[in-house]
Design a protein around this motif. Structure first.
Motif, PDB file in Angstrom:
ATOM      1  N   GLN A  37       0.386  -1.160   0.038  1.00 35.63           N
ATOM      2  CA  GLN A  37      -0.367   0.175  -0.060  1.00 35.63           C
ATOM      3  C   GLN A  37       1.222   1.465  -0.411  1.00 35.63           C
ATOM      4  O   GLN A  37       0.659   1.778  -0.746  1.00 35.63           O
ATOM      5  N   THR A  40       2.732   1.788  -3.668  1.00 33.55           N
ATOM      6  CA  THR A  40       1.598   2.187  -4.600  1.00 33.55           C
ATOM      7  C   THR A  40       0.850   3.714  -4.723  1.00 33.55           C
ATOM      8  O   THR A  40       1.495   4.889  -5.318  1.00 33.55           O
ATOM      9  N   VAL A  41       0.879   4.123  -3.233  1.00 34.94           N
ATOM     10  CA  VAL A  41       0.635   5.279  -2.634  1.00 34.94           C
ATOM     11  C   VAL A  41       2.425   6.090  -3.316  1.00 34.94           C
ATOM     12  O   VAL A  41       1.856   7.218  -4.127  1.00 34.94           O
ATOM     13  N   CYS A  42       3.564   5.951  -2.784  1.00 37.18           N
ATOM     14  CA  CYS A  42       4.740   6.389  -2.931  1.00 37.18           C
ATOM     15  C   CYS A  42       4.912   6.336  -4.984  1.00 37.18           C
ATOM     16  O   CYS A  42       5.664   7.546  -5.056  1.00 37.18           O
ATOM     17  N   THR A  44       2.685   6.673  -7.060  1.00 35.76           N
ATOM     18  CA  THR A  44       2.557   8.534  -8.110  1.00 35.76           C
ATOM     19  C   THR A  44       2.797   9.843  -7.530  1.00 35.76           C
ATOM     20  O   THR A  44       2.407  10.727  -8.159  1.00 35.76           O
ATOM     21  N   GLN A  45       3.936   9.871  -6.650  1.00 37.81           N
ATOM     22  CA  GLN A  45       4.654  10.913  -6.663  1.00 37.81           C
ATOM     23  C   GLN A  45       5.485  11.751  -7.469  1.00 37.81           C
ATOM     24  O   GLN A  45       5.796  12.546  -7.349  1.00 37.81           O
ATOM     25  N   SER A  50       9.641   6.062  -8.251  1.00 32.14           N
ATOM     26  CA  SER A  50       8.170   5.335  -8.371  1.00 32.14           C
ATOM     27  C   SER A  50       8.434   3.854  -9.036  1.00 32.14           C
ATOM     28  O   SER A  50       7.351   3.413  -8.920  1.00 32.14           O
ATOM     29  N   VAL A 105       5.784  10.993   2.177  1.00 33.52           N
ATOM     30  CA  VAL A 105       5.689   9.854   1.603  1.00 33.52           C
ATOM     31  C   VAL A 105       6.360   8.969   1.725  1.00 33.52           C
ATOM     32  O   VAL A 105       6.198   7.573   1.633  1.00 33.52           O
ATOM     33  N   CYS A 109       6.787   5.401   2.982  1.00 35.11           N
ATOM     34  CA  CYS A 109       7.153   4.164   1.877  1.00 35.11           C
ATOM     35  C   CYS A 109       8.488   3.351   2.318  1.00 35.11           C
ATOM     36  O   CYS A 109       8.930   2.140   2.781  1.00 35.11           O
TER      37      CYS A 109
END
Length: 131
Positions: A37, A40-42, A44-45, A50, A105, A109
């Motif tokens: 999770q 996945t969020v990271c 998008t940064q 990425s 973020v 991560c």
């Protein structure tokens, strides 16, 4: 809890897996899920990390799914999967740490990757002690 009980019964019938530490396995699956999770969020940064984050998310998901599907899983295969997950988490953690001072973020991560590595290492150590 029901899944954990079912996994315990299934695992007891597998050669070499009858003394698996189910609490460690659950902790490892939880850490893989959290890392997936966070990665996945990271991802998008739009930082340089990425690609590593996406790969790590995929690896954590695969590790977790393999642990849930124990039929046919042998100790050597599990050890190889744990090694791969540890390696991918290390790569992602290193990449994210390069941005941790610029991105909360990325810092979270990296911490999640470290926790996942620790859980996978604990699982691997437990398996080695069994063998």
């Amino acid at each position: 809890m029901m899944m954990k009980d079912m996994m315990s019964k299934d695992m007891m019938s597998m050669p070499g897996m009858d003394s698996m530490d189910m609490a460690l396995m659950q902790a490892c699956m939880d850490a893989c899920s959290a890392c997936e999770q966070a990665c996945t969020v990271c991802s998008t940064q739009m930082m340089d990390c990425s690609a590593a984050c996406m790969n790590c998310a995929d690896m954590c998901n695969t590790m977790m799914r393999a642990m849930l599907r124990m039929q046919g899983m042998t100790p050597p295969a599990m050890m190889a999967m744990l090694d791969a997950c540890i390696a991918m988490c290390q790569v992602c953690m290193d990449e994210c740490m390069a941005h941790a001072d610029m991105s909360e973020v990325c810092r979270m991560c990296a911490e999640s990757c470290k926790a996942c590595m620790d859980a996978c290492m604990a699982m691997k150590d437990s398996m080695m002690a069994m063998g």
